[in-house]
Write an enzyme that holds these catalytic residues in place. Structure first.
Site, mmCIF file in Angstrom:
data_model
loop_
_atom_site.group_PDB
_atom_site.id
_atom_site.type_symbol
_atom_site.label_atom_id
_atom_site.label_comp_id
_atom_site.label_asym_id
_atom_site.label_seq_id
_atom_site.Cartn_x
_atom_site.Cartn_y
_atom_site.Cartn_z
ATOM 1 N N ASP A 62 0.893 -1.082 -0.022
ATOM 2 C CA ASP A 62 0.003 0.098 -0.163
ATOM 3 C C ASP A 62 0.915 1.203 -0.134
ATOM 4 O O ASP A 62 1.837 1.210 0.876
ATOM 5 C CB ASP A 62 -0.933 -0.104 1.369
ATOM 6 C CG ASP A 62 -2.219 0.970 1.229
ATOM 7 O OD1 ASP A 62 -3.135 0.808 0.406
ATOM 8 O OD2 ASP A 62 -1.935 2.108 1.918
ATOM 9 N N GLU A 120 -4.567 2.605 -4.493
ATOM 10 C CA GLU A 120 -3.053 2.535 -4.207
ATOM 11 C C GLU A 120 -2.562 1.188 -3.458
ATOM 12 O O GLU A 120 -1.493 1.008 -3.023
ATOM 13 C CB GLU A 120 -2.531 3.764 -3.392
ATOM 14 C CG GLU A 120 -3.016 3.523 -1.804
ATOM 15 C CD GLU A 120 -4.290 4.218 -1.332
ATOM 16 O OE1 GLU A 120 -4.494 4.410 -0.259
ATOM 17 O OE2 GLU A 120 -5.005 4.414 -2.492
#
Length: 189
Positions: free
Chosen positions: A54, A97
């Site tokens: 992430d 993301e």
């Protein structure tokens, strides 16, 4: 008739690609990744690890520099990771993301080393905005071995990711689901 069949085949190929690839980054999408780990878990999984990544503070990057810079960051991250992961591995964008890697590796230590190489490469790669500003990203990475229970392996990798974020981000955390040798290791340079 032959031309029509060729057009249909071409269209079907495009539909398959759209169902398997992330449009922005041109890597595998969540659906294809989950299908792949499910199939692999039913076969030989001893040399595979699941990495969940992430990008740290990505919302702040989008808010400060705009979505075009955010999109470029995602593309650069995907390209950077693809240059590092070994053959037989699969990189996917899970959404936003968040990325995942089905990593082919002989050992846990090798998987951790590759994860740290990814982490460092992402941190060192900068994006230049339209105003000439250099922008860098960092990433937190959670790792777990792939087991027959692929869903539990994904959950464990995700748990490791959240531990990496709690430990200050820009680090790698490995969790093993073997109760006797419960491992919880953080790796950061």
């Amino acid at each position: 008739m032959q031309i029509c069949n060729h057009s249909i085949d071409k269209y079907q190929s495009k539909l398959v690609a759209l169902g398997q690839k992330d449009e922005l980054t041109d890597i595998a999408n969540r659906r294809f990744f989950m299908s792949s780990i499910k199939q692999l878990a039913q076969k030989e999984q001893s040399n595979y690890f699941i990495l969940t990544l992430d990008l740290d503070h990505f919302k702040k990057l989008n808010d400060q520099y705009g979505h075009a810079v955010g999109d470029q960051a995602l593309i650069n991250v995907a390209n950077t990771i693809n240059t590092i992961i070994p053959n037989g591995s699969l990189l996917a964008r899970l959404g936003g993301e968040e990325f995942a890697i089905l990593l082919y590796s002989d050992t846990r230590d090798h998987a951790i080393a590759i994860s740290n190489n990814i982490r460092v490469a992402i941190a060192e790669h900068s994006i230049t905005t339209s105003k000439g500003e250099k922008v860098n990203c960092t990433t937190s990475i959670g790792i777990s071995p792939l087991t027959l229970d692929f869903s539990a392996s994904m959950q464990l990798s995700d748990k490791a990711l959240y531990q990496a974020k709690e430990k200050g981000r820009n680090c790698v955390v490995f969790l093993n689901n073997i109760p006797v040798q419960a491992e919880n290791n953080e790796y950061k340079n």
